[in-house]
Design an enzyme around this catalytic site. Structure first.
Site: not given
Ligand code: DNO
Length: 346
Positions: A198, A236, A263, A308-309, A322
């Site tokens: 990531h 991401c 992501h 993602d978020h 989340y």
């Molecule tokens: C945030 C996520 C990160 C991700 C880690 C992967 O919400 O995208 O916390 O899970 O960095 O290791």
């Protein structure tokens, strides 16, 4: 592509029953959260989680994350034992049908923000990062503690861990990452597991700590350490997209099959270095989500993707980034774009 959704286990306010009702979501992205970083996840524990998910008609093929112990990132002699444990985790997860393992190599702190409930103009709230605030923060005071961080070193241990990084340059971090990859990638290959690093979030050094998974050049350097189908990326959009020089569609076209996990989220970038997270819809932020998905379609992306978020909307409260509603809207938006792109193509 396979649409997935992150779930934090039984403690998550968002339930598997909620998630299975989002049209098009096939799989769950999760992890074992109650085993300290660096230890082995037993087959029983993994199976228990897998059964719980599969009993709801969802698949469990992606783990996010298997965290990397700080001693590995620091290159300490004790890394040998932690790397052996990491290998065992890959083996155990592989045996339980896991196809992709997401991880990161950020020293000490995972994703970092200055505000968790930044009020957006429509009354919703989202995570935000104000460079001027973060630059003035001293993590040692404990004034900042974010949900994504591993704090197993305890409040008093934090200073100690930070001190150990004093002599670690970004080149040292590259060396330690290379050592780690040379050890674990052959095991992942044997198990048919794809490792997916990531990017650093945000993709620049914070609190004087180096960060190296930040842009196209560094992603290429990373992939060149070991050319293997098991050595790939979690791309991401929100992490990389806050740096205006990162062109996401271009990166997707460049790295194509090396992207195992996508992501997707949107961000609104202010002056370089400050941003707020926003709804997935392109017009809400700085990233063109349609162009991003178009690039995925062009490279024949067959991997896993997840919203993602999300913002907190409709009065929802819960784990920052989340909640259920805005991420569900994000998933539907992406599936709508994907379906349209496929129809137009054919
Ligand atoms: C945030 C996520 C990160 C991700 C880690 C992967 O919400 O995208 O916390 O899970 O960095 O290791």
């Amino acid at each position: 592509m396979k649409m997935t959704f992150r779930w934090y286990g039984d403690d998550d306010k968002v339930t598997l029953d909620n998630i299975r009702q989002i049209p098009g979501v096939e799989g769950i992205v999760s992890a074992i959260y109650d085993i300290p970083v660096g230890e082995v996840w037993s087959l029983e524990k993994i199976k228990e989680l897998k059964d719980k998910i599969e009993n709801k008609g969802l698949t469990f093929e992606v783990v996010e994350s298997v965290p990397v112990h700080e001693d590995i990132k620091l290159g300490l002699p004790s890394r040998v034992e932690y790397i052996e444990n990491y290998k065992q985790n890959i083996r155990n997860l592989g045996k339980m049908g896991i196809k992709v393992i997401c991880y990161n190599f950020m020293p000490v702190f995972d994703w970092t923000r200055s505000v968790l409930e930044y009020q957006l103009s429509d009354g919703s709230n989202a995570l935000a990062y104000d460079k001027n605030i973060v630059d003035k923060m001293d993590p040692k005071t404990g004034e900042l503690s974010l949900p994504g961080w591993d704090t197993s070193y305890g409040k008093n241990g934090l200073g100690e861990v930070l001190d150990k990084y004093k002599d670690i340059s970004s080149e040292n971090l590259w060396e330690n990452l290379s050592y780690f990859l040379r050890e674990i990638i052959p095991v992942a290959e044997e198990e048919g597991v794809k490792m997916a690093i990531h990017p650093d979030d945000p993709p620049w050094p914070i609190f004087g700590l180096p960060r190296i998974i930040t842009n196209a050049e560094n992603l290429e350097r990373f992939l060149n350490i070991i050319d293997s189908p098991s050595n790939g990326l979690t791309l991401c959009s929100g992490s990389l997209g806050v740096s205006c020089s990162n062109d996401l569609p271009k990166m997707i076209r460049k790295f194509g099959k090396k992207i195992h996990f996508a992501h997707i989220r949107n961000v609104n970038n202010y002056e370089e270095g400050s941003f707020t997270e926003v709804a997935h819809l392109s017009k809400c932020g700085s990233l063109d989500i349609v162009e991003i998905l178009k690039a995925y379609q062009e490279v024949g992306f067959e991997g896993y993707i997840r919203p993602d978020h999300g913002r907190m909307i409709w009065g929802e409260t819960g784990r920052p980034g989340y909640g259920l509603y805005d991420r569900a809207l994000g998933a539907m938006y992406m599936l709508g774009i994907w379906e349209t792109l496929n129809k137009v193509k054919n």
